[in-house]
Design an enzyme around this catalytic site. Structure first.
Site, PDB file in Angstrom:
ATOM      1  N   ASP A 228      -1.832  -1.277  -3.782  1.00  0.00           N
ATOM      2  CA  ASP A 228      -2.145  -0.535  -5.003  1.00  0.00           C
ATOM      3  C   ASP A 228      -1.000  -0.619  -6.004  1.00  0.00           C
ATOM      4  OD1 ASP A 228      -0.241   1.372  -3.981  1.00  0.00           O
ATOM      5  OD2 ASP A 228      -1.842   2.263  -2.793  1.00  0.00           O
TER       6      ASP A 228
ATOM      7  N   HIS B 204      -3.846 -17.284  -4.859  1.00  0.00           N
ATOM      8  CA  HIS B 204      -4.807 -16.456  -4.123  1.00  0.00           C
ATOM      9  C   HIS B 204      -6.076 -17.210  -3.745  1.00  0.00           C
ATOM     10  CE1 HIS B 204      -6.278 -16.460  -8.187  1.00  0.00           C
ATOM     11  NE2 HIS B 204      -7.415 -15.905  -7.797  1.00  0.00           N
ATOM     12  N   ASP B 205      -6.308 -18.375  -4.350  1.00  0.00           N
ATOM     13  CA  ASP B 205      -7.501 -19.177  -4.054  1.00  0.00           C
ATOM     14  C   ASP B 205      -7.199 -20.376  -3.164  1.00  0.00           C
ATOM     15  OD1 ASP B 205      -9.415 -17.705  -5.416  1.00  0.00           O
ATOM     16  OD2 ASP B 205      -9.087 -18.752  -7.311  1.00  0.00           O
TER      17      ASP B 205
ATOM     18  N   ASP C 234      -4.950 -10.740 -15.636  1.00  0.00           N
ATOM     19  CA  ASP C 234      -6.054 -11.675 -15.433  1.00  0.00           C
ATOM     20  C   ASP C 234      -7.171 -11.353 -16.428  1.00  0.00           C
ATOM     21  OD1 ASP C 234      -7.337 -13.770 -13.813  1.00  0.00           O
ATOM     22  OD2 ASP C 234      -6.046 -13.021 -12.220  1.00  0.00           O
TER      23      ASP C 234
ATOM     24  N   ASN D  95      -0.421   4.546  -0.186  1.00  0.00           N
ATOM     25  CA  ASN D  95      -1.054   5.799   0.248  1.00  0.00           C
ATOM     26  C   ASN D  95      -1.725   5.726   1.621  1.00  0.00           C
ATOM     27  OD1 ASN D  95      -3.254   4.246  -0.349  1.00  0.00           O
ATOM     28  ND2 ASN D  95      -4.083   5.595  -1.957  1.00  0.00           N
TER      29      ASN D  95
ATOM     30  N   ASP E 224       0.851  -1.192   0.000  1.00  0.00           N
ATOM     31  CA  ASP E 224       0.000   0.000   0.000  1.00  0.00           C
ATOM     32  C   ASP E 224       0.889   1.246   0.000  1.00  0.00           C
ATOM     33  OD1 ASP E 224      -1.908   1.959   0.435  1.00  0.00           O
ATOM     34  OD2 ASP E 224      -2.057   1.560   2.584  1.00  0.00           O
TER      35      ASP E 224
ATOM     36  N   ASP F 167      -4.183   3.855   2.807  1.00  0.00           N
ATOM     37  CA  ASP F 167      -5.615   3.559   2.966  1.00  0.00           C
ATOM     38  C   ASP F 167      -5.853   2.100   3.349  1.00  0.00           C
ATOM     39  OD1 ASP F 167      -5.106   2.223   0.607  1.00  0.00           O
ATOM     40  OD2 ASP F 167      -6.653   3.247  -0.575  1.00  0.00           O
TER      41      ASP F 167
ATOM     42  N   ASP G 188      -9.277 -16.760 -16.124  1.00  0.00           N
ATOM     43  CA  ASP G 188     -10.050 -17.247 -14.986  1.00  0.00           C
ATOM     44  C   ASP G 188     -11.104 -18.266 -15.448  1.00  0.00           C
ATOM     45  OD1 ASP G 188     -10.666 -16.802 -12.072  1.00  0.00           O
ATOM     46  OD2 ASP G 188     -12.609 -16.225 -12.907  1.00  0.00           O
TER      47      ASP G 188
ATOM     48  N   GLU H 235      -7.116 -21.215 -16.191  1.00  0.00           N
ATOM     49  CA  GLU H 235      -7.587 -21.933 -14.999  1.00  0.00           C
ATOM     50  C   GLU H 235      -8.679 -22.897 -15.471  1.00  0.00           C
ATOM     51  OE1 GLU H 235      -9.231 -20.891 -10.532  1.00  0.00           O
ATOM     52  OE2 GLU H 235      -9.909 -19.662 -12.215  1.00  0.00           O
TER      53      GLU H 235
END
Length: 562
Positions: free
Chosen positions: A29, A329-330, A98, A23, A21, A25, A199, A256
C-alpha cells in the site's frame, strides 16, 4: 541532443501491491511505500514510476480502472498519495503515474452508462458493433486469450476488448472522450506529478473498418495487430494530447508501444514531433519467443541481443531517446532470464546492470532487481494470480498440452515472476507483511533480501548505487555515440560510447565460461581508468587483451590521444 532532466534520470518502478504492506492485510500500500522512501533515496534513483493505484475491481491488478481520480481502498487514500508525493519531492525525487487510457474497467461509470442503450450519450465512448450471423464482428484475438469481442445481451451488440473482457477499449475517435482523458491528466499534473508512463498507448487508434485478419473468418481468432497497433490516427491523437496537456508542464512521458520498430519509435519520440519523450519497445523482450508467441519459449542468442540493442542505439541516435529495461511487472526477472540465478547470481546481476546503465537512454530499475530477485516456481497453477497466465493455462490444457510443458512456460515467462513480494528481510514473509501475502513470497528470501544487501559492501545493491553515481559524473553514459565491438563473438558483448570529451569502453561476458576480449586495433587512447567492475581487476592490466571471468563486467574511461 538537448539536455533534459529525464535524460539524466534513473527511474525506479514500484508495483504497489507487492512492494510493502503497512497494515497487515497482505497487500502492499501507499503507506508501505512511504516507509521505504529513505531506502530509494539511499539507492540514488531520481524518479519513481508508480503502477496504477486508482480505484479498480482488480481484474488485471489495477490496469482495469473504474475511477481515474480516486485511490483503490486496498492502497489507502488520496491523502496517503499526497503524502507520498510530498515525501518524494522533499527527498529530491519525482513521481510519474501510470496512465491507462486504451481501455477502462467495465465498472467505470462511462461503461455502465454506455451499455444501457444504443442511444446513450456514453455509448460512443467505447467500440460497439453488431455481430455477423451470430458471430463476433471480426476475428481479432485478445492479448489475454480468446476473442477480442464480448457479446452484451442488454443491447444485443459486441464491445471490443483487446485485453480482459472486463477491460473494454475506449473509442478515441470520439472527441468528447479524448477531452475527458485530457482533463483527467491535467487534474493529476496540477496535483504536482512529474509525468506519465502510458500503458499500451500505441493501440489507441484502430482502423475504422475493423476488418477481419482472414476475410470471411469467424471460427478462429487471429492477432489483428496490423489493424490496431500504430493505427491511422495515433500520432494525431498524441500530438493533440501534447498540445492540450503535455506541453504545458515540465514532465517526462514514456509510452508502452507494443510491436514498434525503431523507425516507428522515431515518430513517437522525435525531438521535433511533439509527442512523447520515450517508448518501451518489446523487440528485446521477444528475443526468446518462438513463432507461436510469448509462451513458445526458445533459447535466446547473444547475437540477437547485440543486434537489437545496436539497432535501437544507432537508429534513434540524434533523433530520439531510448528507454532501457530488461524486466518489469509484465516480464520475468532479468537475472533468471538473461543471467545465472544460482552459481553466478551476484556476478551476472551486476553484469546485466552494467549493460543497462551504460547505453544511451534512461535506465528503469524494477523493484527487487537491485538486490537480485529471481523468478519463482510455484508448485501448482493454484498459486498463480495473473489473468494472462491463468487464461493461457486453461486454453492450452483444453488444446491437449501436457501440464508440465505449460508450467515450464509459466516458470520462464509468467508475469507473476515479477510480482512476488519485495524481499526486505529474512523475517517471515520477507518482511513484506505481518499478514498473509496476496501472492506467495519467493522461498529464496532468506538468502536474497534488502537487509542483507545493505550490510554487504560487495552486494548487488551497492553496485547499482555506484552505477547510478557514475551516470551523474560521466555525461558519456547518456549523450554520446555507440560503436559495437567484437560483433561476431557469441560470449562477449562490448562497445564504445564516445562524445567530444570522453570515451567509455564497456566489456561484458554474457556466459558462465571464461572468454577472451581483444580491443580493435584502430582504437587509440593515451591512458585508461577502470571506473567499475564486478570482480577485482588490476588498474595496470593491458586492456587490449583481457581474459574475462564468468559474467565479468568492466567499464573503462579512455583518455583520447590528442
Amino acid at each position: 541532443m538537448a539536455k533534459q532532466w529525464w535524460k539524466d534520470s534513473v527511474v525506479y518502478q514500484i508495483y504497489p501491491r507487492s512492494f510493502m504492506d503497512s497494515n497487515g492485510d497482505g497487500i502492499g500500500d501507499l503507506k508501505g511505500i512511504i516507509s521505504k522512501l529513505d531506502y530509494l533515496q539511499t539507492l540514488g534513483v531520481d524518479v519513481v514510476w508508480l503502477c496504477p493505484v486508482y480505484e479498480s475491481p482488480n481484474d488485471d491488478n489495477g490496469y482495469d480502472i473504474s475511477n481515474y481520480q480516486s485511490i483503490m481502498k486496498d492502497f489507502g487514500t488520496l491523502a496517503d498519495w499526497e503524502e507520498l508525493l510530498k515525501g518524494l519531492h522533499d527527498r529530491g525525487m519525482k513521481l510519474i503515474m501510470d496512465l491507462v487510457v486504451n481501455h477502462s474497467s467495465d465498472e467505470h461509470a462511462w461503461f455502465v452508462e454506455s451499455r444501457k442503450s444504443k442511444d446513450n450519450e456514453y455509448r460512443d465512448y467505447y467500440i460497439w458493433r453488431p455481430g455477423q450471423d451470430g458471430h463476433a464482428p471480426n476475428d481479432w484475438g485478445s492479448f489475454f486469450s480468446g476473442s477480442a469481442w464480448q457479446y452484451d445481451e442488454q443491447t444485443e451488440e459486441y464491445f471490443l476488448h483487446l485485453f480482459s473482457k472486463k477491460q473494454p477499449d475506449l473509442n478515441w475517435e470520439n472527441p468528447k472522450l479524448r477531452q475527458e482523458v485530457y482533463d483527467m491528466m491535467k487534474w493529476w499534473l496540477d496535483k504536482g506529478i512529474d509525468g506519465f508512463r502510458m500503458d499500451v498507448i500505441n493501440l489507441i487508434s484502430k482502423v475504422p473498418e475493423l476488418p477481419s485478419v482472414v476475410e470471411g473468418n469467424h471460427d478462429s481468432y487471429h492477432f489483428g495487430g496490423d489493424y490496431f497497433m500504430n493505427g491511422p490516427r495515433v500520432h494525431e491523437y498524441l500530438q493533440e494530447m501534447n498540445r492540450e496537456v503535455l506541453s504545458k508542464y515540465d514532465i517526462m512521458t514514456v509510452g508502452e508501444a507494443i510491436g514498434v520498430t525503431p523507425e516507428e519509435a522515431a515518430l513517437y519520440v522525435g525531438e521535433e514531433r511533439n509527442e512523447l519523450n520515450m517508448v518501451f519497445h518489446f523487440e528485446l523482450m521477444d528475443v526468446d519467443s518462438g513463432e507461436h508467441g510469448k509462451w513458445d519459449v526458445k533459447p535466446w542468442k547473444l547475437s540477437d541481443i547485440k543486434r537489437i540493442i545496436k539497432k535501437w542505439q544507432l537508429e534513434l541516435q540524434d533523433k530520439g531517446w531510448n528507454s532501457l529495461y530488461l524486466n518489469n511487472h509484465d516480464q520475468p526477472r532479468m537475472l533468471s532470464r538473461f543471467g545465472n540465478d544460482t552459481v553466478y547470481h551476484k556476478e551476472s546481476a551486476k553484469m546485466l546492470a552494467t549493460l543497462l546503465h551504460t547505453l544511451q537512454g534512461t535506465p528503469y530499475i524494477y523493484q527487487g532487481e537491485e538486490i537480485g530477485m529471481t523468478n519463482v516456481k510455484f508448485a501448482s497453477i493454484e498459486e498463480y494470480k495473473d489473468i494472462e497466465t491463468l487464461n493461457m493455462y486453461q486454453e492450452q490444457l483444453a488444446a491437449g498440452k501436457d501440464v508440465d510443458s505449460i508450467m515450464n512456460s509459466i516458470y520462464v515467462k509468467g508475469r507473476d515472476n515479477g510480482r512476488t513480494p519485495m524481499q526486505w528481510s529474512s523475517d517471515r514473509h520477507a518482511g513484506f507483511t505481518k499478514g498473509m501475502p496476496w501472492i506467495s513470497v519467493n522461498p529464496n528470501y532468506e538468502q536474497i533480501n534488502v537487509e542483507q544487501a545493505l550490510q554487504d559492501p560487495e552486494s548487488i545493491f551497492h553496485y547499482y548505487k555506484k552505477l547510478i553515481e557514475l551516470r551523474k559524473v560521466h555525461n558519456v553514459t547518456g549523450y554520446s555515440n555507440y560503436r559495437a565491438l567484437m560483433e561476431d563473438n557469441d560470449r562477449i558483448f562490448a562497445y564504445i560510447r564516445s562524445n567530444n570529451e570522453e570515451q567509455l569502453l564497456v566489456i561484458l561476458n554474457f556466459t558462465g565460461e571464461p572468454a577472451s576480449f581483444v580491443l580493435d586495433e584502430d582504437i587509440r587512447y593515451q591512458r585508461n581508468t577502470l571506473l567499475i567492475s564486478n570482480y577485482d581487476a588490476a588498474e595496470s592490466e593491458d586492456i587490449r587483451h583481457i581474459e574475462l571471468r564468468p559474467y565479468e563486467a568492466r567499464v573503462y574511461k579512455l583518455l583520447k590521444k590528442q
